[in-house]
Design a protein around this motif. Structure first.
Motif, PDB file in Angstrom:
ATOM      1  N   GLU A 117       0.809  -1.206   0.000  1.00  0.00           N
ATOM      2  CA  GLU A 117       0.000   0.000   0.000  1.00  0.00           C
ATOM      3  C   GLU A 117       0.849   1.265   0.000  1.00  0.00           C
ATOM      4  N   SER A 118       2.145   1.146   0.107  1.00  0.00           N
ATOM      5  CA  SER A 118       2.997   2.322   0.245  1.00  0.00           C
ATOM      6  C   SER A 118       3.343   2.927  -1.112  1.00  0.00           C
ATOM      7  N   ARG A 119       3.668   4.195  -1.079  1.00  0.00           N
ATOM      8  CA  ARG A 119       4.031   4.913  -2.306  1.00  0.00           C
ATOM      9  C   ARG A 119       5.310   4.366  -2.928  1.00  0.00           C
ATOM     10  N   LEU A 120       6.311   4.088  -2.103  1.00  0.00           N
ATOM     11  CA  LEU A 120       7.565   3.600  -2.655  1.00  0.00           C
ATOM     12  C   LEU A 120       7.390   2.261  -3.361  1.00  0.00           C
ATOM     13  N   THR A 121       6.595   1.379  -2.797  1.00  0.00           N
ATOM     14  CA  THR A 121       6.338   0.103  -3.455  1.00  0.00           C
ATOM     15  C   THR A 121       5.610   0.321  -4.774  1.00  0.00           C
ATOM     16  N   GLU A 122       4.638   1.202  -4.781  1.00  0.00           N
ATOM     17  CA  GLU A 122       3.878   1.464  -5.997  1.00  0.00           C
ATOM     18  C   GLU A 122       4.775   2.042  -7.092  1.00  0.00           C
ATOM     19  N   GLU A 123       5.606   3.014  -6.741  1.00  0.00           N
ATOM     20  CA  GLU A 123       6.401   3.709  -7.752  1.00  0.00           C
ATOM     21  C   GLU A 123       7.602   2.895  -8.218  1.00  0.00           C
ATOM     22  N   ILE A 124       8.276   2.205  -7.291  1.00  0.00           N
ATOM     23  CA  ILE A 124       9.550   1.571  -7.642  1.00  0.00           C
ATOM     24  C   ILE A 124       9.373   0.094  -8.011  1.00  0.00           C
ATOM     25  N   ARG A 125       8.453  -0.580  -7.350  1.00  0.00           N
ATOM     26  CA  ARG A 125       8.242  -1.993  -7.667  1.00  0.00           C
ATOM     27  C   ARG A 125       7.116  -2.209  -8.669  1.00  0.00           C
ATOM     28  N   GLU A 126       5.921  -1.725  -8.331  1.00  0.00           N
ATOM     29  CA  GLU A 126       4.756  -2.075  -9.131  1.00  0.00           C
ATOM     30  C   GLU A 126       4.788  -1.438 -10.528  1.00  0.00           C
ATOM     31  N   LYS A 127       5.131  -0.181 -10.599  1.00  0.00           N
ATOM     32  CA  LYS A 127       5.112   0.508 -11.892  1.00  0.00           C
ATOM     33  C   LYS A 127       6.319   0.178 -12.753  1.00  0.00           C
ATOM     34  N   ARG A 128       7.490  -0.074 -12.100  1.00  0.00           N
ATOM     35  CA  ARG A 128       8.717  -0.200 -12.883  1.00  0.00           C
ATOM     36  C   ARG A 128       9.452  -1.511 -12.671  1.00  0.00           C
ATOM     37  N   LEU A 138      11.613  -2.493 -10.458  1.00  0.00           N
ATOM     38  CA  LEU A 138      13.037  -2.352 -10.186  1.00  0.00           C
ATOM     39  C   LEU A 138      13.485  -3.074  -8.919  1.00  0.00           C
ATOM     40  N   VAL A 139      12.561  -3.343  -8.022  1.00  0.00           N
ATOM     41  CA  VAL A 139      12.917  -3.967  -6.747  1.00  0.00           C
ATOM     42  C   VAL A 139      11.910  -5.065  -6.427  1.00  0.00           C
ATOM     43  N   TYR A 140      12.354  -6.001  -5.589  1.00  0.00           N
ATOM     44  CA  TYR A 140      11.410  -6.980  -5.053  1.00  0.00           C
ATOM     45  C   TYR A 140      10.668  -6.387  -3.866  1.00  0.00           C
ATOM     46  N   SER A 141      11.385  -5.640  -3.051  1.00  0.00           N
ATOM     47  CA  SER A 141      10.735  -4.963  -1.929  1.00  0.00           C
ATOM     48  C   SER A 141      11.461  -3.655  -1.645  1.00  0.00           C
ATOM     49  N   VAL A 142      10.727  -2.699  -1.115  1.00  0.00           N
ATOM     50  CA  VAL A 142      11.284  -1.445  -0.641  1.00  0.00           C
ATOM     51  C   VAL A 142      10.487  -1.068   0.604  1.00  0.00           C
ATOM     52  N   TYR A 143      11.165  -0.568   1.611  1.00  0.00           N
ATOM     53  CA  TYR A 143      10.501  -0.346   2.887  1.00  0.00           C
ATOM     54  C   TYR A 143      11.122   0.858   3.587  1.00  0.00           C
ATOM     55  N   SER A 144      10.410   1.362   4.573  1.00  0.00           N
ATOM     56  CA  SER A 144      10.952   2.387   5.458  1.00  0.00           C
ATOM     57  C   SER A 144      10.302   2.229   6.824  1.00  0.00           C
ATOM     58  N   TYR A 145      10.989   2.690   7.857  1.00  0.00           N
ATOM     59  CA  TYR A 145      10.418   2.625   9.197  1.00  0.00           C
ATOM     60  C   TYR A 145      11.048   3.687  10.090  1.00  0.00           C
ATOM     61  N   LEU A 146      10.350   4.011  11.160  1.00  0.00           N
ATOM     62  CA  LEU A 146      10.875   4.912  12.184  1.00  0.00           C
ATOM     63  C   LEU A 146      11.617   4.097  13.226  1.00  0.00           C
ATOM     64  N   TYR A 147      12.745   4.631  13.690  1.00  0.00           N
ATOM     65  CA  TYR A 147      13.504   3.956  14.735  1.00  0.00           C
ATOM     66  C   TYR A 147      13.784   4.974  15.833  1.00  0.00           C
ATOM     67  N   PRO A 148      12.923   5.040  16.855  1.00  0.00           N
ATOM     68  CA  PRO A 148      13.132   6.019  17.926  1.00  0.00           C
ATOM     69  C   PRO A 148      14.051   5.478  19.014  1.00  0.00           C
ATOM     70  N   PHE A 149      15.328   5.834  18.947  1.00  0.00           N
ATOM     71  CA  PHE A 149      16.248   5.494  20.021  1.00  0.00           C
ATOM     72  C   PHE A 149      15.988   6.398  21.224  1.00  0.00           C
ATOM     73  N   GLU A 150      16.657   6.075  22.319  1.00  0.00           N
ATOM     74  CA  GLU A 150      16.516   6.899  23.518  1.00  0.00           C
ATOM     75  C   GLU A 150      17.113   8.290  23.309  1.00  0.00           C
ATOM     76  N   ALA A 151      18.229   8.372  22.577  1.00  0.00           N
ATOM     77  CA  ALA A 151      18.932   9.643  22.422  1.00  0.00           C
ATOM     78  C   ALA A 151      18.820  10.227  21.021  1.00  0.00           C
ATOM     79  N   ALA A 152      18.110   9.579  20.132  1.00  0.00           N
ATOM     80  CA  ALA A 152      18.004  10.071  18.750  1.00  0.00           C
ATOM     81  C   ALA A 152      16.819   9.409  18.068  1.00  0.00           C
ATOM     82  N   GLY A 153      16.340  10.062  17.018  1.00  0.00           N
ATOM     83  CA  GLY A 153      15.312   9.461  16.173  1.00  0.00           C
ATOM     84  C   GLY A 153      15.838   9.354  14.760  1.00  0.00           C
TER      85      GLY A 153
END
Length: 456
Positions: A304-315, A317-332
Motif C-alpha cells: 500500500e505504500s508509495r515507494l512500493t507502488e512507484e519503484i516496484r509495481e510501476k517499474r 526495479l525492486v522486489y521490496s522497498v521499505y521504510s520505518y521509524l527507529y526512535p532510540f533513547e537519544a536520537a530518532g
C-alpha cells in the motif's frame, strides 16, 4: 547476537494450550492488555501485570536501560557477549546443569542486548513458576561467566561476525549507522567487531553485569496466570539483592548527520543493496504520531505504500522497498532499504528522492490518510495475540515512558493526525537533499559523495 531459544522443549509442553491462544479474539486480548496493574513488591520493586488465568502460562519481560550504547568503543560487543552467556550457568549450577534445569521443565529463558537496553525474557508453565523465577533470578544476580561457555560463545560470535563481512545487508546496515552517527555510540556495532570481541575478558563481563543490572534502571512486564501479591514476592526473590543503582552514563542526545552522504561498498554481486534515511523523531516527540502515519504511507505500508507502488509495481526495479521509524533513547532516525540491479541503482534512488520531494510538496490525499489510520488502528490488536506479545508491548511502553492508559488512547492519537500535520512533518523529515545512502554492490553510474574531510 546469539539467543538460545528452547522451542524444541517448549513445544510438547505447550501443545495443550496453543488452541486456547488461537481462539482468543483480538478485542478480547486487547481488553486483557488494558487491565494493567502496577504491582509494587514489599521491597519496592515495580512491575506491570496483566492477569490471564484461563491459560496456564506466565510470560515475563525485563529490561535494564543502558544496553550496548554505554560501552566504550574498545569494548564493542560486550553487552552482546554478556547477554549470550548469562544463561550459561549461575549460582551453584554450571552451564550444563543450568540448561538441563531449564529443559526438564520446558522453561524458556534468554537475554539480548540492544543499543539502549539489556533485556531478559522468561516463559514458563505456571505450575513450574517457582523454579522458573528462581533460575531467572540466579541468572541476573549470580551469573558465572565460566571460561568454557564464554570462549565457546565468543567463538560463535566471531564466526557470525566473519560471515557478516560477506552479507550485503549487514554491511549496509553497519555502514549506515557509522555514517549517520560518526562520533556517537550509536555508530558503534552493538555486536562488536573482529578486533574488539577477542579482547573481552571475564572481568569485563562481570563488570558490565555489576554496573548495569540494577534496580533503578529496570522495568518489568508480566502477563499470565499469576496474581499481584504472589508476583510481588517473586519480584523480591528475583531482584531484591541487585544493586540499588546502576553505574553508567547515558549517551548524549544526538541527531543523525544532516548533510547528504553516498557511500559505496564494492562487492562483486549482481544486485545493489541500498540503505537510506536520515532524521526521524524520538518517541516523546509531539510529531511522533504524524511521522508514524506518514511513514506508513511512504514506505511502511508494504504494497500500500508509495515507494512500493512507484519503484516496484510501476517499474519492477525492486522486489521490496521499505521504510520505518527507529526512535532510540537519544536520537530518532527514519530509515529504509531496497535491493535492485546494479544498472538500476541510480534510477531507483532517483525515484526515491522524487517521491520524498513530492510528499514534502503536496502532502498526502485524504484517502491515503484515512486508509493509513484504518490499517494502523485495525492491525494493532493482532499484535496482542499471546501472553508474550502483550508482555513485549507492556515492556516497550515502559521503556518509552508511556502510561498504562496508552493502550486505550492509541487509536485517538493516530486519528487526530491531520493533513496539515503530515505536510509539516514531511517538510521536517523527508528532505531528499539530506539523505544518508549506503550502497553495497557495483552500482553503475553512481558516485560516492562524502562530507569534506571524509572523502576517500
Amino acid at each position: 547476537m546469539i539467543m538460545k531459544k528452547l522451542f524444541g522443549t517448549l513445544l510438547p509442553a505447550f501443545q495443550g494450550v496453543v488452541c486456547l491462544l488461537i481462539v482468543l479474539s483480538a478485542p478480547q486480548v486487547q481488553a486483557k492488555a488494558s487491565q494493567i496493574e502496577e504491582v509494587v513488591s514489599p521491597g519496592g520493586i515495580r512491575a506491570w501485570l496483566v492477569q490471564e488465568r484461563s491459560i496456564p502460562i506466565i510470560s515475563m519481560e525485563v529490561a535494564w536501560r543502558g544496553g550496548a550504547s554505554v560501552e566504550p568503543a574498545e569494548k564493542a560487543g560486550l553487552a552482546t557477549l554478556v547477554a549470550s552467556t548469562m544463561d550459561e550457568g549461575a549460582g551453584e549450577l554450571d552451564s550444563r546443569a543450568f540448561q538441563k534445569a531449564l529443559s526438564e521443565l520446558a522453561i524458556s529463558l534468554s537475554f539480548q542486548a540492544g543499543k539502549d537496553s539489556f533485556q531478559g525474557s522468561l516463559k514458563t508453565l505456571s505450575k513450574n513458576r517457582d523454579e522458573a523465577f528462581r533460575l531467572f533470578g540466579m541468572a541476573v544476580t549470580q551469573p558465572r561467566f565460566d571460561e568454557e561457555p564464554v570462549n565457546r560463545i565468543r567463538n560463535q560470535i566471531l564466526v557470525s561476525l566473519n560471515r557478516a563481512l560477506s552479507s550485503p545487508n549487514t554491511l549496509a546496515s553497519r555502514a549506515w549507522f557509522q555514517e549517520a552517527f560518526p562520533d556517537h555510540a550509536y555508530g558503534i556495532p552493538s555486536k562488536g567487531t573482529l578486533e574488539t570481541v577477542p579482547g573481552l575478558s571475564r572481568d569485563d563481563l562481570a563488570g558490565y553485569a555489576k554496573r548495569m543490572i540494577a534496580r533503578d534502571n529496570m522495568v518489568i512486564a508480566v502477563v499470565g496466570d499469576i496474581g499481584s501479591e504472589e508476583l510481588g514476592r517473586y519480584l523480591d526473590d528475583m531482584f531484591g539483592t541487585l544493586p540499588a543503582k546502576a553505574d553508567y552514563t547515558a549517551p548524549k542526545a544526538v541527531e543523525p548527520r544532516s548533510e547528504a552522504v553516498v557511500r559505496i561498498i564494492e562487492q562483486d554481486i549482481p544486485q545493489s543493496v541500498i540503505m537510506f534515511g536520515g532524521q526521524g523523531v524520538k518517541r516523546d516527540d509531539p510529531d511522533y504520531y504524524a511521522a508514524y502515519v506518514l511513514n506508513y504511507i511512504l514506505g511502511g505500508g508494504g504494497f500500500e505504500s508509495r515507494l512500493t507502488e512507484e519503484i516496484r509495481e510501476k517499474r519492477g526495479l525492486v522486489y521490496s522497498v521499505y521504510s520505518y521509524l527507529y526512535p532510540f533513547e537519544a536520537a530518532g532516525v527514519h530509515i529504509g532499504g531496497m535491493g535492485t540491479r546494479n544498472d538500476a541503482a541510480v534510477q531507483a534512488l532517483g525515484l526515491l528522492k522524487a517521491e520524498l520531494a513530492k510528499i514534502r510538496k503536496d502532502g498526502v490525499s485524504d484517502a491515503e490518510l484515512a486508509a493509513a489510520k484504518t490499517y494502523l488502528n485495525g492491525s494493532f490488536p493482532l499484535r496482542l495475540s499471546s501472553n508474550s506479545r502483550i508482555a513485549d508491548i507492556l515492556l516497550s511502553m515502559q521503556l518509552s515512558h508511556l502510561p498504562p492508559a496508552y493502550l486505550g488512547e492509541r487509536d485517538a492519537l493516530i486519528n487526530a493526525v491531520t493533513p496539515a500535520d503530515i505536510r509539516r512533518v514531511a517538510k521536517r523529515l523527508m528532505d531528499p537533499d539530506k539523505l544518508i545512502v549506503v550502497v553495497v554492490g557495483k552500482p553503475a553510474g553512481l558516485s560516492e559523495t562524502m562530507p569534506e574531510g571524509e572523502k576517500q
